[in-house]
Design a protein around this motif. Structure first.
Motif, PDB file in Angstrom:
ATOM      1  N   ASP A 169       0.887  -1.044  -0.009  1.00 34.96           N
ATOM      2  CA  ASP A 169      -0.048  -0.078  -0.039  1.00 34.96           C
ATOM      3  C   ASP A 169       0.797   1.242   0.064  1.00 34.96           C
ATOM      4  O   ASP A 169       0.608   2.162  -0.711  1.00 34.96           O
ATOM      5  N   ALA A 170       2.039   1.114   0.941  1.00 29.25           N
ATOM      6  CA  ALA A 170       2.841   2.554   0.925  1.00 29.25           C
ATOM      7  C   ALA A 170       3.449   2.665  -0.648  1.00 29.25           C
ATOM      8  O   ALA A 170       3.566   3.730  -0.962  1.00 29.25           O
ATOM      9  N   LEU A 171       3.834   1.526  -1.206  1.00 25.00           N
ATOM     10  CA  LEU A 171       4.559   1.976  -2.746  1.00 25.00           C
ATOM     11  C   LEU A 171       3.367   2.171  -3.498  1.00 25.00           C
ATOM     12  O   LEU A 171       3.509   3.022  -4.671  1.00 25.00           O
ATOM     13  N   VAL A 172       2.297   1.909  -3.342  1.00 24.43           N
ATOM     14  CA  VAL A 172       1.211   2.144  -4.397  1.00 24.43           C
ATOM     15  C   VAL A 172       0.619   3.554  -4.324  1.00 24.43           C
ATOM     16  O   VAL A 172       0.443   4.345  -5.207  1.00 24.43           O
ATOM     17  N   ARG A 173       0.460   3.831  -2.922  1.00 22.36           N
ATOM     18  CA  ARG A 173       0.163   5.379  -2.764  1.00 22.36           C
ATOM     19  C   ARG A 173       1.127   6.272  -2.683  1.00 22.36           C
ATOM     20  O   ARG A 173       0.669   7.430  -2.723  1.00 22.36           O
ATOM     21  N   THR A 174       2.206   5.958  -2.523  1.00 18.01           N
ATOM     22  CA  THR A 174       3.421   7.096  -2.564  1.00 18.01           C
ATOM     23  C   THR A 174       3.396   7.673  -3.885  1.00 18.01           C
ATOM     24  O   THR A 174       3.902   6.855  -4.797  1.00 18.01           O
ATOM     25  N   PRO A 175       3.483   8.885  -4.085  1.00 19.95           N
ATOM     26  CA  PRO A 175       3.596   9.771  -5.167  1.00 19.95           C
ATOM     27  C   PRO A 175       5.029   9.320  -5.823  1.00 19.95           C
ATOM     28  O   PRO A 175       5.879  10.009  -4.918  1.00 19.95           O
ATOM     29  N   PHE A 176       5.583   8.936  -6.857  1.00 15.26           N
ATOM     30  CA  PHE A 176       6.755   8.964  -7.315  1.00 15.26           C
ATOM     31  C   PHE A 176       7.068   9.595  -8.564  1.00 15.26           C
ATOM     32  O   PHE A 176       5.973   9.584  -9.659  1.00 15.26           O
ATOM     33  N   ALA A 177       8.040  10.504  -8.774  1.00 15.18           N
ATOM     34  CA  ALA A 177       8.212  11.224 -10.137  1.00 15.18           C
ATOM     35  C   ALA A 177       8.672  10.484 -11.142  1.00 15.18           C
ATOM     36  O   ALA A 177       8.335  10.675 -12.140  1.00 15.18           O
ATOM     37  N   ASP A 178       9.207   9.271 -10.879  1.00 14.61           N
ATOM     38  CA  ASP A 178       9.444   8.218 -11.829  1.00 14.61           C
ATOM     39  C   ASP A 178       8.605   7.148 -11.646  1.00 14.61           C
ATOM     40  O   ASP A 178       8.854   6.485 -10.882  1.00 14.61           O
ATOM     41  N   PHE A 201       0.134 -15.481  -3.685  1.00 14.12           N
ATOM     42  CA  PHE A 201      -0.826 -14.718  -3.977  1.00 14.12           C
ATOM     43  C   PHE A 201      -1.060 -13.558  -2.843  1.00 14.12           C
ATOM     44  O   PHE A 201      -0.294 -13.501  -1.990  1.00 14.12           O
ATOM     45  N   VAL A 202      -1.625 -12.355  -3.534  1.00 11.39           N
ATOM     46  CA  VAL A 202      -1.643 -11.132  -2.871  1.00 11.39           C
ATOM     47  C   VAL A 202      -2.962 -10.622  -3.109  1.00 11.39           C
ATOM     48  O   VAL A 202      -3.397 -10.465  -3.989  1.00 11.39           O
ATOM     49  N   LYS A 203      -3.442 -10.433  -1.807  1.00 12.75           N
ATOM     50  CA  LYS A 203      -5.022  -9.836  -1.861  1.00 12.75           C
ATOM     51  C   LYS A 203      -4.658  -8.440  -1.594  1.00 12.75           C
ATOM     52  O   LYS A 203      -3.982  -7.991  -0.512  1.00 12.75           O
ATOM     53  N   LEU A 204      -5.155  -7.401  -2.366  1.00 12.13           N
ATOM     54  CA  LEU A 204      -4.833  -6.030  -2.321  1.00 12.13           C
ATOM     55  C   LEU A 204      -6.068  -5.408  -1.324  1.00 12.13           C
ATOM     56  O   LEU A 204      -6.981  -5.962  -0.835  1.00 12.13           O
ATOM     57  N   ASP A 205      -5.595  -4.204  -0.855  1.00 11.08           N
ATOM     58  CA  ASP A 205      -6.617  -3.309  -0.265  1.00 11.08           C
ATOM     59  C   ASP A 205      -7.673  -2.967  -1.266  1.00 11.08           C
ATOM     60  O   ASP A 205      -7.329  -2.965  -2.437  1.00 11.08           O
ATOM     61  N   SER A 206      -8.819  -2.638  -0.914  1.00 13.33           N
ATOM     62  CA  SER A 206      -9.897  -2.542  -1.783  1.00 13.33           C
ATOM     63  C   SER A 206      -9.683  -1.179  -2.815  1.00 13.33           C
ATOM     64  O   SER A 206      -9.966  -1.226  -3.791  1.00 13.33           O
ATOM     65  N   TRP A 207      -9.036  -0.221  -2.082  1.00 17.06           N
ATOM     66  CA  TRP A 207      -8.690   1.137  -2.894  1.00 17.06           C
ATOM     67  C   TRP A 207      -7.728   0.892  -4.019  1.00 17.06           C
ATOM     68  O   TRP A 207      -7.588   1.811  -4.729  1.00 17.06           O
ATOM     69  N   HIS A 208      -7.305  -0.365  -3.878  1.00 16.51           N
ATOM     70  CA  HIS A 208      -6.070  -0.524  -5.068  1.00 16.51           C
ATOM     71  C   HIS A 208      -6.409  -0.585  -6.364  1.00 16.51           C
ATOM     72  O   HIS A 208      -5.802  -0.737  -7.249  1.00 16.51           O
ATOM     73  N   THR A 209      -7.870  -0.761  -6.336  1.00 17.28           N
ATOM     74  CA  THR A 209      -8.452  -0.851  -7.945  1.00 17.28           C
ATOM     75  C   THR A 209      -8.381   0.340  -8.693  1.00 17.28           C
ATOM     76  O   THR A 209      -8.216   0.414  -9.762  1.00 17.28           O
ATOM     77  N   ARG A 210      -7.917   1.499  -7.659  1.00 19.99           N
ATOM     78  CA  ARG A 210      -7.670   2.718  -8.453  1.00 19.99           C
ATOM     79  C   ARG A 210      -6.365   2.845  -8.883  1.00 19.99           C
ATOM     80  O   ARG A 210      -5.947   3.659  -9.638  1.00 19.99           O
ATOM     81  N   ALA A 211      -5.457   1.882  -8.711  1.00 18.46           N
ATOM     82  CA  ALA A 211      -4.172   1.793  -8.969  1.00 18.46           C
ATOM     83  C   ALA A 211      -3.906   0.445 -10.166  1.00 18.46           C
ATOM     84  O   ALA A 211      -2.923   0.236 -10.494  1.00 18.46           O
ATOM     85  N   PRO A 213      -4.056   0.445 -13.514  1.00 17.13           N
ATOM     86  CA  PRO A 213      -3.256   0.729 -14.544  1.00 17.13           C
ATOM     87  C   PRO A 213      -1.856   0.539 -14.198  1.00 17.13           C
ATOM     88  O   PRO A 213      -0.791  -0.112 -14.811  1.00 17.13           O
ATOM     89  N   LEU A 214      -1.236   0.903 -13.092  1.00 21.24           N
ATOM     90  CA  LEU A 214      -0.074   0.976 -12.374  1.00 21.24           C
ATOM     91  C   LEU A 214       0.370  -0.657 -12.192  1.00 21.24           C
ATOM     92  O   LEU A 214       1.553  -0.903 -12.377  1.00 21.24           O
ATOM     93  N   LEU A 215      -0.466  -1.468 -11.323  1.00 20.31           N
ATOM     94  CA  LEU A 215      -0.250  -2.646 -11.159  1.00 20.31           C
ATOM     95  C   LEU A 215      -0.175  -3.420 -12.166  1.00 20.31           C
ATOM     96  O   LEU A 215       0.434  -4.604 -12.444  1.00 20.31           O
ATOM     97  N   ARG A 216      -0.965  -3.200 -13.526  1.00 22.78           N
ATOM     98  CA  ARG A 216      -1.185  -4.121 -14.581  1.00 22.78           C
ATOM     99  C   ARG A 216       0.253  -3.858 -15.369  1.00 22.78           C
ATOM    100  O   ARG A 216       0.809  -4.678 -16.084  1.00 22.78           O
ATOM    101  N   ARG A 217       0.869  -2.628 -15.144  1.00 24.71           N
ATOM    102  CA  ARG A 217       2.164  -2.175 -15.826  1.00 24.71           C
ATOM    103  C   ARG A 217       3.108  -2.952 -15.150  1.00 24.71           C
ATOM    104  O   ARG A 217       4.043  -3.660 -16.015  1.00 24.71           O
ATOM    105  N   ALA A 218       2.919  -3.386 -13.753  1.00 20.48           N
ATOM    106  CA  ALA A 218       4.122  -3.847 -13.185  1.00 20.48           C
ATOM    107  C   ALA A 218       3.859  -5.344 -13.375  1.00 20.48           C
ATOM    108  O   ALA A 218       4.961  -6.163 -13.535  1.00 20.48           O
ATOM    109  N   PHE A 219       2.632  -6.062 -13.416  1.00 21.24           N
ATOM    110  CA  PHE A 219       2.530  -7.246 -13.475  1.00 21.24           C
ATOM    111  C   PHE A 219       1.482  -7.732 -14.660  1.00 21.24           C
ATOM    112  O   PHE A 219       0.329  -7.901 -14.283  1.00 21.24           O
ATOM    113  N   PRO A 220       1.951  -7.426 -15.899  1.00 23.15           N
ATOM    114  CA  PRO A 220       0.943  -7.525 -16.983  1.00 23.15           C
ATOM    115  C   PRO A 220       0.328  -8.786 -17.363  1.00 23.15           C
ATOM    116  O   PRO A 220      -0.597  -9.157 -17.869  1.00 23.15           O
TER     117      PRO A 220
END
Length: 375
Positions: A169-178, A201-211, A213-220
Motif C-alpha cells: 500500500d505504501a508503494l502504491v499510494r506514494t507519489p513517485f516522480a519516476d 498470491f496477494v490480496k490487495l486493499d480495496s482502494w487499490h483498484t484505483r491503481a 493501470p500501475l499494477l497491470r504495468r508492473a504485472f501484465p
C-alpha cells in the motif's frame, strides 16, 4: 559497550551468512531460550556473546547492502523509502491480515536484536529468479469475501497468500516522480515475498483498484480477480464498523477522484460513492486478465472459477485444506462461519437501499446476479 557492539556485529554477520542458523535462532519466542541458543551458537563460531549483551543492548537499525537470505520477508516501509525485514520462522504469513503476522514475528527475540533494513535501490537491484511471477492478485470492493478467498488460497501446502500487506500500500499510494522506478519497486517487493514459496498470491486493499493501470504495468501477465457483493450488504457492514477507506480524511478523497466537499455527504451516500469509485476501474479493466466473482457464488466459485482462472488444479490434500478453510470465519479462524446475508438485508434502511443504486450502476451487469437484486 564497544566489545558488546563488536560481538553483536560479528554475531549479525555470522547469522546472515548461515540461513539454517537464522531459522534455528528465529524460532524461540521466550527470551531465555533464545539467549541460550544464541550464546551457544555464537561460541561455536568464535564469537564471545553473553546473555547480558543480549539483554542490555537496544538494537539500532542496520542498513544492508544486499537482501537478507531466505526466511526474512519485507515487513514494513520506514522513513526514506527503506524496507524493514523480519524473519518469519515459525510464523505463517497467511494470516487474515499480513499486519497480524508482522506483529507476531516482530516480538521474536532475534528480530528485536537484528533490525535489518534495505533501501529501495538495494531491493530493486537484487538478483531475481527470472521464472518467478505471482500466481494471482485478489481485488475486492470490501466486505465481500476477499479474506475468505485469501485464506483458502493460503491453506494449500506451499502456497503463500498475503492479505493487504502495508508495504505494498505504501508503494502504491506514494507519489513517485519516476513511474518506471515505482513499477520496479513493486516488482522487487512482490518477488521478495515470493522467495521460498511454491505460489504467491496477494490480496490487495480495496482502494487499490484505483491503481490498476500501475499494477497491470508492473504485472501484465498475472491473472487477477475482483470480488463484489450486494451493495446493500456491504453498506450495512460499513455502517456497523466503518472501514478506513470509508472514513473521511483517512485516505484522501482525491485518490477516489472525489472532491473534498463529498466528505459532508450523508453517511450512506458517502460510503456508496467510495464503493462506486472502487468498482468502476475494476469493471473497466476486467477484460485485461480479470475475473469478476460475486460473493453469493462462494465458496463453490472458488473451486469452479477462481482456481481455474489462476491455473491451479489442486490435488486431493490441497482441495481438502482449502475446503476446510471455507468452513471457518475468515477473520477469526478459530470460529465457524455463520452466514449473515439475511441479517444485513433486514437491517438495511431506506437510505442504504437508495445509496446502493449508485454502486450497482458502477458494477453494471455484474450487479444483476440474484444476490444483488432488490427484495
Amino acid at each position: 559497550m564497544t566489545n558488546a557492539k563488536s560481538a553483536l556485529a560479528a554475531f549479525r554477520a555470522a547469522v546472515l551468512a548461515d540461513p539454517a542458523a537464522a531459522q534455528y535462532l528465529a524460532e524461540p519466542i521466550r527470551p531465555d531460550i533464545f539467549e541460550a541458543r544464541a550464546c551457544a551458537w555464537a561460541a561455536a563460531q568464535g564469537v564471545g556473546l553473553s546473555p547480558a549483551m543480549l539483554q542490555d543492548t537496544v538494537a539500532e537499525p542496520h542498513l544492508l547492502d544486499a537482501l537478507p537470505p531466505l526466511g526474512w520477508l519485507p515487513a514494513k516501509m520506514v522513513q526514506e523509502n527503506a524496507i524493514e525485514w523480519l524473519h518469519f520462522a515459525g510464523v505463517v504469513p497467511n494470516h487474515p491480515f499480513f499486519e497480524e503476522a508482522v506483529q507476531e514475528a516482530a516480538v521474536r527475540p532475534l528480530n528485536r536484536l537484528l533490525r535489518l533494513r534495505t533501501s529501495l535501490d538495494t531491493l530493486i537491484a537484487a538478483p531475481r529468479d527470472p521464472g518467478f511471477a505471482p500466481a494471482g492478485f485478489v481485488f475486492h470492493m470490501s466486505r465481500c469475501g476477499s479474506t475468505l478467498v485469501s485464506r483458502m488460497l493460503g491453506a494449500a501446502p506451499g502456497q503463500v497468500s498475503l492479505s493487504e500487506p502495508p508495504p505494498l500500500d505504501a508503494l502504491v499510494r506514494t507519489p513517485f516522480a519516476d513511474i518506471g522506478y515505482q513499477v520496479e519497486a513493486l516488482q522487487a517487493l512482490v518477488h521478495a515475498w515470493g522467495r521460498g514459496a511454491d505460489r504467491l498470491f496477494v490480496k490487495l486493499d480495496s482502494w487499490h483498484t484505483r491503481a490498476l493501470p500501475l499494477l497491470r504495468r508492473a504485472f501484465p501477465e498475472v491473472p487477477w480477480i475482483f470480488l463484489h457483493r450486494d451493495p446493500v450488504e456491504v453498506l450495512v457492514s460499513h455502517r456497523r464498523m466503518r472501514g478506513m477507506h470509508t472514513a473521511p480524511g483517512v485516505i484522501p478523497l482525491d485518490w477516489f477522484g472525489l472532491p473534498p466537499e463529498d466528505a459532508t455527504l450523508p453517511e450512506a451516500e458517502f460510503v456508496a460513492r467510495i464503493l462506486a469509485r472502487i468498482c468502476e476501474p475494476a469493471m473497466a479493466h476486467a477484460p485485461d486478465g480479470g475475473l469478476v466473482v460475486d460473493y453469493a457464488a462462494l465458496p463453490d466459485a472458488f473451486f469452479t472459477r477462481i482456481l481455474p482462472h489462476f491455473g491451479i488444479v489442486p490435488d486431493d490434500a490441497a482441495r481438502a485444506a482449502m475446503a476446510a478453510a471455507a468452513g471457518r470465519n475468515a477473520k477469526a479462524p478459530d470460529t465457524g462461519f455463520v452466514p449473515d446475508r439475511d441479517a444485513k438485508q433486514r437491517e438495511a434502511d431506506a437510505a442504504i437501499r437508495a445509496a446502493a443504486s449508485q454502486v450497482r450502476a458502477a458494477l453494471g451487469p455484474a450487479a444483476l446476479s440474484p444476490s444483488a437484486l432488490p427484495r
